[in-house]
Design an enzyme around this catalytic site. Structure first.
Site, mmCIF file in Angstrom:
data_model
loop_
_atom_site.group_PDB
_atom_site.id
_atom_site.type_symbol
_atom_site.label_atom_id
_atom_site.label_comp_id
_atom_site.label_asym_id
_atom_site.label_seq_id
_atom_site.Cartn_x
_atom_site.Cartn_y
_atom_site.Cartn_z
ATOM 1 N N ASP A 272 0.813 -1.219 0.000
ATOM 2 C CA ASP A 272 0.000 0.000 0.000
ATOM 3 C C ASP A 272 0.848 1.271 0.000
ATOM 4 O O ASP A 272 2.023 1.241 0.333
ATOM 5 C CB ASP A 272 -0.862 0.047 1.276
ATOM 6 C CG ASP A 272 -1.995 -0.959 1.230
ATOM 7 O OD1 ASP A 272 -1.980 -1.821 0.342
ATOM 8 O OD2 ASP A 272 -2.890 -0.860 2.080
ATOM 9 N N ASP A 273 0.160 2.359 -0.323
ATOM 10 C CA ASP A 273 0.676 3.732 -0.124
ATOM 11 C C ASP A 273 1.734 4.183 -1.127
ATOM 12 O O ASP A 273 2.218 5.289 -1.041
ATOM 13 C CB ASP A 273 1.262 3.945 1.286
ATOM 14 C CG ASP A 273 0.199 3.859 2.371
ATOM 15 O OD1 ASP A 273 -0.926 3.421 2.059
ATOM 16 O OD2 ASP A 273 0.491 4.226 3.516
ATOM 17 N N HIS A 323 -5.825 2.866 -3.792
ATOM 18 C CA HIS A 323 -5.821 3.099 -2.336
ATOM 19 C C HIS A 323 -6.346 4.517 -2.082
ATOM 20 O O HIS A 323 -6.042 5.097 -1.053
ATOM 21 C CB HIS A 323 -4.409 2.903 -1.801
ATOM 22 C CG HIS A 323 -4.310 2.757 -0.313
ATOM 23 N ND1 HIS A 323 -5.261 2.124 0.451
ATOM 24 C CD2 HIS A 323 -3.356 3.158 0.558
ATOM 25 C CE1 HIS A 323 -4.883 2.155 1.723
ATOM 26 N NE2 HIS A 323 -3.748 2.780 1.818
ATOM 27 N N HIS A 327 -5.670 9.245 0.635
ATOM 28 C CA HIS A 327 -5.573 8.456 1.861
ATOM 29 C C HIS A 327 -6.351 9.038 3.039
ATOM 30 O O HIS A 327 -5.897 9.037 4.180
ATOM 31 C CB HIS A 327 -4.102 8.281 2.258
ATOM 32 C CG HIS A 327 -3.848 7.028 3.064
ATOM 33 N ND1 HIS A 327 -4.126 6.952 4.415
ATOM 34 C CD2 HIS A 327 -3.347 5.824 2.720
ATOM 35 C CE1 HIS A 327 -3.782 5.747 4.849
ATOM 36 N NE2 HIS A 327 -3.320 5.041 3.835
ATOM 37 N N HIS A 414 3.816 -2.174 3.094
ATOM 38 C CA HIS A 414 3.898 -0.838 2.485
ATOM 39 C C HIS A 414 5.223 -0.709 1.738
ATOM 40 O O HIS A 414 6.274 -0.937 2.341
ATOM 41 C CB HIS A 414 3.789 0.241 3.559
ATOM 42 C CG HIS A 414 2.483 0.204 4.280
ATOM 43 N ND1 HIS A 414 2.238 -0.678 5.302
ATOM 44 C CD2 HIS A 414 1.341 0.919 4.095
ATOM 45 C CE1 HIS A 414 0.988 -0.493 5.731
ATOM 46 N NE2 HIS A 414 0.419 0.468 5.019
HETATM 47 NI NI NI Z 1 -2.508 3.069 3.574
#
Ligand code: NI
Length: 462
Positions: A272-273, A323, A327, A414
């Site tokens: 993620d991210d 995602h 965020h 991540h």
């Molecule tokens: Ni995240």
């Protein structure tokens, strides 16, 4: 006849070589939008008792600019935590601090635009924008005023260009509130504070409520240097040439035979991210060496800045999912805002890889079931969470994966941290030895393990 044939062959060879060389030049010679050599990305994630924090900022090789940026981040952090401590939790939702940035560069100037969102109480996010200009040739922070030859003339010119440009680009929004628009483009500094300088153009940002209602989000306008060089000081003038279109490079995507994956112990690694300039590329190299497929849940605002990395991941056979754009926790957003977060990201992903995505990981894993229908996406959650963002420790993250991964696991990581990349690659090696196969979400769908057209949600593989 023989001679002619040889000449023909040589000619074909020469033409083919010339073609290959020109393709290479086009591919590698494309000027990057951002010069990454002077900074790297720093990410902070923190889940408190009643709050979530998500911060990202660039760290340069310069004390001067770093001090300025860290001051902004630390002040926001401190005041947010103080407020959280005082506030009694009145809703089911967590308070939230979210700091993100967009960055552009020219051959001497970085423009860094920070957007801070705070959700404490009340219906809306509280938003603050700030911008920094860093001249990395002179190692100096530049005030907005010092970009222009004459402030008053610059503002008048920017106002004229913006009025015309916005009307043309955003016809329907702009006329919904004429007074707001006219005030929002008037020649005062407040209206033109957020100007990003790139190699071929500048881009002016108009935050919500400046020229159009909140629901239309950020509006922006690109202006070529041909139109604004006259108002800029010499150092910051740009090249007056028409925008070049990105070359379309054809590449055969790496996919594998789905039959080879049948009746195997499956694990889905998810990251993620990202994307992140350094760590994602390092991860991709490691995955390619091991012939492993994973899934990336990317942030729209980062895809916009590094589409080439997302394309690379996609070409390597990995799945790209959303995602969201910035965020923010879905639980703190209105329906319209959620839809915007999703559609903006989907647009950026499609621009980057040439294909739509239909899977989404909600930020912090927070959502209500109604949001699945609202967004039209399939939500992919996780069953194993090593909390890599918290520990940033290779061994700890590695051990958590090894101890908890089993057939059907979806693992959350991540691709922002070197420690996460190292732990992931080590865990992959170990689990491959144990007979596991690492699959992407797309492969799971092909195997019939997930149904992505149904607007469902999954924590693990069936
Ligand atoms: Ni995240």
């Amino acid at each position: 006849m023989v001679k002619k044939n040889i000449i023909c062959k040589y000619l074909i060879l020469i033409i083919a070589l010339a073609l290959i060389v020109s393709m290479i030049v086009v591919f590698f010679g494309t000027k990057k939008e951002i010069n990454y050599s002077n900074f790297h990305n720093v990410g902070i994630i923190e889940d408190g008792k009643n709050y979530n924090i998500k911060i990202e900022y660039p760290k340069f090789n310069s004390k001067k600019i770093n001090e300025k940026i860290e001051k902004l981040v630390n002040n926001e952090l401190k005041s947010f935590k103080e407020k959280c401590n005082k506030l009694k939790k009145t809703t089911d939702f967590n308070y939230e601090l979210n700091i993100q940035y967009e960055i552009t560069s020219t051959d001497r100037l970085y423009s860094i635009h920070f957007i801070t969102y705070k959700y404490l109480e009340g219906a809306h996010y509280e938003r603050t924008d700030s911008i920094y200009y860093y001249d990395y040739i002179d190692n100096d922070l530049i005030n907005w005023d010092n970009l222009f030859k004459n402030k008053k003339e610059a503002l008048e010119e920017l106002s004229i260009l913006s009025t015309a440009g916005l009307k043309q680009k955003y016809k329907e929004y702009i006329y919904s509130d004429k007074t707001m628009f006219e005030e929002g483009v008037s020649p005062i500094k407040k209206n033109y504070k957020y100007i990003m300088f790139s190699d071929n153009h500048i881009e002016i940002f108009f935050p919500p409520y400046q020229v159009a209602p909140w629901s239309s989000g950020d509006l922006s306008l690109k202006i070529g240097y041909g139109d604004i060089n006259d108002i800029l000081i010499d150092k910051y003038k740009g090249i007056e040439e028409p925008e070049k279109k990105e070359p379309i490079t054809s590449y055969k995507r790496k996919t594998r035979d789905i039959n080879e994956l049948k009746n195997k112990k499956l694990i889905a690694l998810t990251f993620d991210d990202g994307p992140s300039w350094k760590t994602t590329r390092r991860l991709l190299d490691g995955l390619r060496e091991r012939d492993v497929r994973v899934t990336f849940f990317v942030l729209g605002n980062r895809v916009k800045q590094m589409p080439e990395i997302v394309k690379k991941a996609y070409d390597d056979g990995h799945t790209i999912g959303s995602h969201t754009y910035s965020h923010k926790s879905f639980n703190n957003l209105k329906d319209e805002e959620i839809k915007k977060e999703v559609s903006r990201t989907n647009e950026e992903i499609e621009k980057a890889i040439g294909k739509k995505t239909n899977i989404l990981r909600p930020p912090y894993g927070e959502y209500k079931k109604s949001m699945i229908k609202l967004t039209g996406m399939t939500f992919i959650l996780w069953s194993v969470d090593p909390q890599d963002w918290k520990y940033k420790n290779v061994e700890k993250v590695y051990n958590h994966i090894i101890d908890n991964a089993k057939d059907g696991s979806i693992i959350l990581l991540h691709d922002l941290y070197d420690t996460s990349v190292d732990a992931a690659l080590m865990a992959i090696d170990k689990l491959l030895e144990e007979g596991y196969v690492f699959v992407s979400i797309e492969e799971l769908e092909k195997l019939g393990k997930l149904n992505l057209s149904s607007g469902k949600y999954y924590y693990k593989i069936k």
